[in-house]
Design a protein around this motif. Sequence first.
Motif, PDB file in Angstrom:
ATOM      1  N   GLY A  96       0.859  -1.109   0.227  1.00 39.36           N
ATOM      2  CA  GLY A  96       0.042   0.058  -0.127  1.00 39.36           C
ATOM      3  C   GLY A  96       0.902   1.239   0.012  1.00 39.36           C
ATOM      4  O   GLY A  96       0.632   2.009  -0.630  1.00 39.36           O
ATOM      5  N   ARG A  97       1.873   1.100   0.908  1.00 42.02           N
ATOM      6  CA  ARG A  97       2.810   2.330   0.959  1.00 42.02           C
ATOM      7  C   ARG A  97       3.552   2.574  -0.498  1.00 42.02           C
ATOM      8  O   ARG A  97       3.611   3.695  -0.913  1.00 42.02           O
ATOM      9  N   LEU A  98       3.854   1.391  -1.345  1.00 39.92           N
ATOM     10  CA  LEU A  98       4.712   1.613  -2.388  1.00 39.92           C
ATOM     11  C   LEU A  98       3.531   2.180  -3.716  1.00 39.92           C
ATOM     12  O   LEU A  98       3.681   3.309  -4.484  1.00 39.92           O
ATOM     13  N   MET A  99       2.069   1.590  -3.362  1.00 40.22           N
ATOM     14  CA  MET A  99       1.043   2.296  -4.426  1.00 40.22           C
ATOM     15  C   MET A  99       0.924   3.801  -4.349  1.00 40.22           C
ATOM     16  O   MET A  99       0.946   4.640  -5.223  1.00 40.22           O
ATOM     17  N   ALA A 155      -0.540  -2.692  -9.675  1.00 39.67           N
ATOM     18  CA  ALA A 155      -1.666  -3.377 -10.554  1.00 39.67           C
ATOM     19  C   ALA A 155      -2.110  -4.768  -9.958  1.00 39.67           C
ATOM     20  O   ALA A 155      -3.530  -4.624  -9.992  1.00 39.67           O
ATOM     21  N   ARG A 156      -1.552  -5.277  -9.087  1.00 41.84           N
ATOM     22  CA  ARG A 156      -2.227  -6.302  -8.392  1.00 41.84           C
ATOM     23  C   ARG A 156      -3.097  -5.798  -7.226  1.00 41.84           C
ATOM     24  O   ARG A 156      -4.215  -6.377  -6.987  1.00 41.84           O
ATOM     25  N   ILE A 157      -2.893  -4.371  -6.717  1.00 44.11           N
ATOM     26  CA  ILE A 157      -3.871  -3.952  -5.725  1.00 44.11           C
ATOM     27  C   ILE A 157      -4.955  -3.428  -6.626  1.00 44.11           C
ATOM     28  O   ILE A 157      -6.449  -3.903  -6.234  1.00 44.11           O
ATOM     29  N   GLY A 158      -4.795  -2.994  -7.692  1.00 48.70           N
ATOM     30  CA  GLY A 158      -6.018  -2.478  -8.520  1.00 48.70           C
ATOM     31  C   GLY A 158      -6.794  -3.717  -9.072  1.00 48.70           C
ATOM     32  O   GLY A 158      -8.076  -3.431  -8.818  1.00 48.70           O
ATOM     33  N   PHE A 195      -3.119   0.923 -16.857  1.00 49.77           N
ATOM     34  CA  PHE A 195      -4.047   0.456 -15.858  1.00 49.77           C
ATOM     35  C   PHE A 195      -3.536   0.701 -14.618  1.00 49.77           C
ATOM     36  O   PHE A 195      -4.462   1.321 -13.716  1.00 49.77           O
ATOM     37  N   CYS A 196      -2.273   1.214 -14.140  1.00 50.06           N
ATOM     38  CA  CYS A 196      -2.072   1.782 -12.937  1.00 50.06           C
ATOM     39  C   CYS A 196      -2.418   3.085 -12.687  1.00 50.06           C
ATOM     40  O   CYS A 196      -2.911   3.771 -11.608  1.00 50.06           O
ATOM     41  N   LEU A 197      -2.232   3.856 -13.788  1.00 47.82           N
ATOM     42  CA  LEU A 197      -2.645   5.213 -13.787  1.00 47.82           C
ATOM     43  C   LEU A 197      -4.217   5.317 -13.838  1.00 47.82           C
ATOM     44  O   LEU A 197      -4.919   6.083 -13.020  1.00 47.82           O
ATOM     45  N   LEU A 198      -4.932   4.211 -14.370  1.00 48.63           N
ATOM     46  CA  LEU A 198      -6.260   4.375 -14.199  1.00 48.63           C
ATOM     47  C   LEU A 198      -6.860   4.086 -12.783  1.00 48.63           C
ATOM     48  O   LEU A 198      -7.614   4.672 -12.345  1.00 48.63           O
ATOM     49  N   VAL A 199      -6.198   3.066 -12.188  1.00 49.17           N
ATOM     50  CA  VAL A 199      -6.757   2.542 -10.884  1.00 49.17           C
ATOM     51  C   VAL A 199      -6.273   3.597  -9.948  1.00 49.17           C
ATOM     52  O   VAL A 199      -6.945   3.518  -8.632  1.00 49.17           O
ATOM     53  N   THR A 200      -5.252   4.113 -10.109  1.00 49.48           N
ATOM     54  CA  THR A 200      -4.924   5.071  -9.025  1.00 49.48           C
ATOM     55  C   THR A 200      -5.535   6.745  -9.293  1.00 49.48           C
ATOM     56  O   THR A 200      -5.193   7.528  -8.601  1.00 49.48           O
ATOM     57  N   GLN A 201      -6.265   6.552 -10.312  1.00 53.02           N
ATOM     58  CA  GLN A 201      -6.977   7.952 -10.849  1.00 53.02           C
ATOM     59  C   GLN A 201      -6.177   9.103 -11.053  1.00 53.02           C
ATOM     60  O   GLN A 201      -6.251  10.229 -10.921  1.00 53.02           O
ATOM     61  N   ARG A 202      -4.954   8.805 -11.591  1.00 46.13           N
ATOM     62  CA  ARG A 202      -3.812   9.714 -12.162  1.00 46.13           C
ATOM     63  C   ARG A 202      -4.137  10.253 -13.437  1.00 46.13           C
ATOM     64  O   ARG A 202      -3.457  10.877 -14.092  1.00 46.13           O
TER      65      ARG A 202
END
Length: 265
Positions: A135-138, A165-168, A218-225
């Motif tokens: 979580g801290r890395l994300m 990505a795994r968290i997402g 995908f990571c930009l999407l799930v972190t809403q960046r």
Amino acid sequence: MSEPLSVFDDLRDESEQLDRLVAELEGRAWSTPTPAARWTVAHQIAHLAWTDHAALLAMGDPDAFAGEVEKALAAPESFVDDGAGAGVAQGPAALLAQWRDGRAELQKVLRGAAATKTKFPWYGPPMSAASMATGRLMETWAHGQDVADALGVVREPTDRLWHVARIGVRARDFAFAVHGLPAPEQEFRVELVAPSGELWAYGPEGAPQRVTGTALDFCLLVTQRAHRDDLGVRAEGADADRWLGIAQAFAGPPGQGRPAKGNRP
């Protein structure tokens, strides 16, 4: 798909990459606005320092951390902003030192707890040391993206995105829940192309509903960046398509996301 050797090493490396981005900034540059409303570069670093402190508190003094959770529940709209604002008030030099000291201490505590099966309290479900590090890395990566965008820096993606990505993917049902929607009964197939070129795949291979794209998008999407319309993430199936419109890898209420720039791949 192979799991990276150590999320703790990856968290350290992700933090150091962001540190290099801000270490030489002069005073005014810390006040550069970022894509997050009302947040400057200093607010982004202050938030990371504040959350590292919260993680240390959760792992070292659960009772005291419970008091922090009560504060968050009492003022959900301002709790995070207030924490970041307090860090900014210190000034850049003190803030940078605080962030460095806090994340170094957190590394020690996380590694020391890694061999145990202890679950530590958090603002969402309790977390193991590895989950806390993930979580801290994300968050470090996501807020680092805000800093990079503010400074006009294009970061080279790394396979540390595996953790994000795994968290997402795992937060799919949570994303539906916070929007008051029932979670789909069937798993989706998610296939992402890593920065290294490796294929990261999740879910049954023959699942009728699928999500595909690069791991970075995908990571930009799930972190809403970044807005979905500006990313090359594709969905097959109505539920998968709905998910891409609400996906989030972070705990708490739905975020505001980012406006579309009209740069769809």
